[in-house]
Design a protein around this motif. Structure first.
Motif, PDB file in Angstrom:
ATOM      1  N   GLY A  96      -5.975   1.396  -8.021  1.00 46.40           N
ATOM      2  CA  GLY A  96      -6.067   1.636  -6.587  1.00 46.40           C
ATOM      3  C   GLY A  96      -4.802   2.112  -5.917  1.00 46.40           C
ATOM      4  O   GLY A  96      -4.737   2.165  -4.682  1.00 46.40           O
ATOM      5  N   TYR A  97      -3.785   2.493  -6.669  1.00 45.47           N
ATOM      6  CA  TYR A  97      -2.540   2.951  -6.061  1.00 45.47           C
ATOM      7  C   TYR A  97      -2.683   4.406  -5.605  1.00 45.47           C
ATOM      8  O   TYR A  97      -3.409   5.198  -6.207  1.00 45.47           O
ATOM      9  N   ASN A  98      -1.962   4.726  -4.523  1.00 46.37           N
ATOM     10  CA  ASN A  98      -2.054   6.039  -3.885  1.00 46.37           C
ATOM     11  C   ASN A  98      -1.299   7.081  -4.714  1.00 46.37           C
ATOM     12  O   ASN A  98      -0.080   7.028  -4.825  1.00 46.37           O
ATOM     13  N   LEU A  99      -2.024   8.043  -5.263  1.00 47.07           N
ATOM     14  CA  LEU A  99      -1.389   9.049  -6.109  1.00 47.07           C
ATOM     15  C   LEU A  99      -0.396   9.916  -5.338  1.00 47.07           C
ATOM     16  O   LEU A  99       0.530  10.486  -5.916  1.00 47.07           O
ATOM     17  N   ASN A 100      -0.579  10.008  -4.007  1.00 51.69           N
ATOM     18  CA  ASN A 100       0.364  10.796  -3.205  1.00 51.69           C
ATOM     19  C   ASN A 100       1.740  10.142  -3.138  1.00 51.69           C
ATOM     20  O   ASN A 100       2.711  10.787  -2.740  1.00 51.69           O
TER      21      ASN A 100
ATOM     22  N   ASP B 182       0.817  -1.220   0.000  1.00 51.19           N
ATOM     23  CA  ASP B 182       0.000   0.000   0.000  1.00 51.19           C
ATOM     24  C   ASP B 182       0.848   1.267   0.000  1.00 51.19           C
ATOM     25  O   ASP B 182       0.417   2.308  -0.496  1.00 51.19           O
ATOM     26  N   GLN B 183       2.031   1.208   0.606  1.00 47.45           N
ATOM     27  CA  GLN B 183       2.875   2.401   0.720  1.00 47.45           C
ATOM     28  C   GLN B 183       3.973   2.449  -0.337  1.00 47.45           C
ATOM     29  O   GLN B 183       4.912   3.242  -0.224  1.00 47.45           O
ATOM     30  N   ALA B 184       3.867   1.630  -1.342  1.00 42.88           N
ATOM     31  CA  ALA B 184       4.897   1.622  -2.396  1.00 42.88           C
ATOM     32  C   ALA B 184       4.962   2.964  -3.091  1.00 42.88           C
ATOM     33  O   ALA B 184       3.944   3.611  -3.339  1.00 42.88           O
ATOM     34  N   LYS B 185       6.196   3.381  -3.377  1.00 44.21           N
ATOM     35  CA  LYS B 185       6.405   4.627  -4.121  1.00 44.21           C
ATOM     36  C   LYS B 185       6.632   4.302  -5.598  1.00 44.21           C
ATOM     37  O   LYS B 185       7.534   3.521  -5.927  1.00 44.21           O
ATOM     38  N   PHE B 186       5.823   4.887  -6.444  1.00 42.32           N
ATOM     39  CA  PHE B 186       6.023   4.750  -7.877  1.00 42.32           C
ATOM     40  C   PHE B 186       6.847   5.943  -8.366  1.00 42.32           C
ATOM     41  O   PHE B 186       6.495   7.094  -8.094  1.00 42.32           O
ATOM     42  N   ILE B 187       7.938   5.673  -9.059  1.00 38.54           N
ATOM     43  CA  ILE B 187       8.732   6.742  -9.679  1.00 38.54           C
ATOM     44  C   ILE B 187       8.612   6.573 -11.186  1.00 38.54           C
ATOM     45  O   ILE B 187       9.144   5.615 -11.763  1.00 38.54           O
TER      46      ILE B 187
END
Length: 212
Positions: free
Chosen positions: A153-157, A125-130
């Protein structure tokens, strides 16, 4: 870098979700600005273009202190040009995984034409997408990619974009549609030409980097 050399107005405002290296203190005399200016040279052979771009990517990665990121990292190059940034970032973030997004631009309409979207399994859930994309002109491809990640459903933040050249039109659109997403770019150029390429930009980054 002297933006006046390209007939730009360096005083246009940027959205708050944009970090533009060319606007930072002492940027003008830095190696990053020198490499950027060299990439603008349309006479630079592809071998030299690639070598210069790699030097710039390494400088960017060094300054971002990528090794200190504690979250799970999903590197997300937008095929094809985004692949140019992948080796440097994958080398710095050794536990990163790959999300593949393939979108080509219709050269007549400038509209995105997707052909690939693949996220690795069991992303936290807290994965950062770069997201890696050297040029963002209209933001059509980028908005499509962010829309797909949002739909999944990934967190845009937790999404950041690494770019080299952005058009002002693109960053304004991204601010309007995805204000949660932060953009790191070397420069924001003010205009697009009638074919929706960034002006002055550097031409087609992917073609020049891969020699195609």
């Amino acid at each position: 870098m002297d933006e006046h050399e390209h007939g730009q107005n360096p005083h246009f405002d940027l959205p708050p979700n944009v970090t533009c290296f060319a606007r930072t203190e002492n940027a003008a005399n830095s190696k990053r600005a020198l490499y950027l200016e060299q990439l603008r040279n349309r006479e630079l052979p592809y071998q030299e273009f690639r070598k210069t771009a790699d030097k710039l990517f390494n400088r960017i990665a060094d300054d971002m202190a990528l090794q200190s990121i504690e979250n799970e990292v999903i590197l997300t190059p937008i095929f094809r040009a985004g692949l140019s940034l992948l080796p440097v970032f994958m080398q710095r973030i050794t536990n990163s995984r790959l999300c593949s997004i393939g979108v080509k631009r219709n050269e007549e309409t400038a509209m995105p034409e997707p052909y690939l979207f693949k996220v690795p399994p069991e992303v936290g859930d807290q994965a950062k997408f770069i997201i890696l994309e050297p040029m963002i002109a209209t933001a059509g491809t980028m908005c499509y990619s962010l829309g797909m990640l949002k739909q999944q459903g990934y967190n845009l933040n937790n999404i950041e974009i690494i770019a080299i050249f952005c058009a002002l039109e693109a960053v304004n659109r991204l601010q309007k549609e995805y204000p949660e997403v932060h953009i790191h770019t070397e420069v924001v150029d003010p205009t697009l030409d009638d074919k929706k390429f960034i002006v002055p930009g550097c031409g087609d980054f992917g073609d020049r980097y891969f020699g195609t």
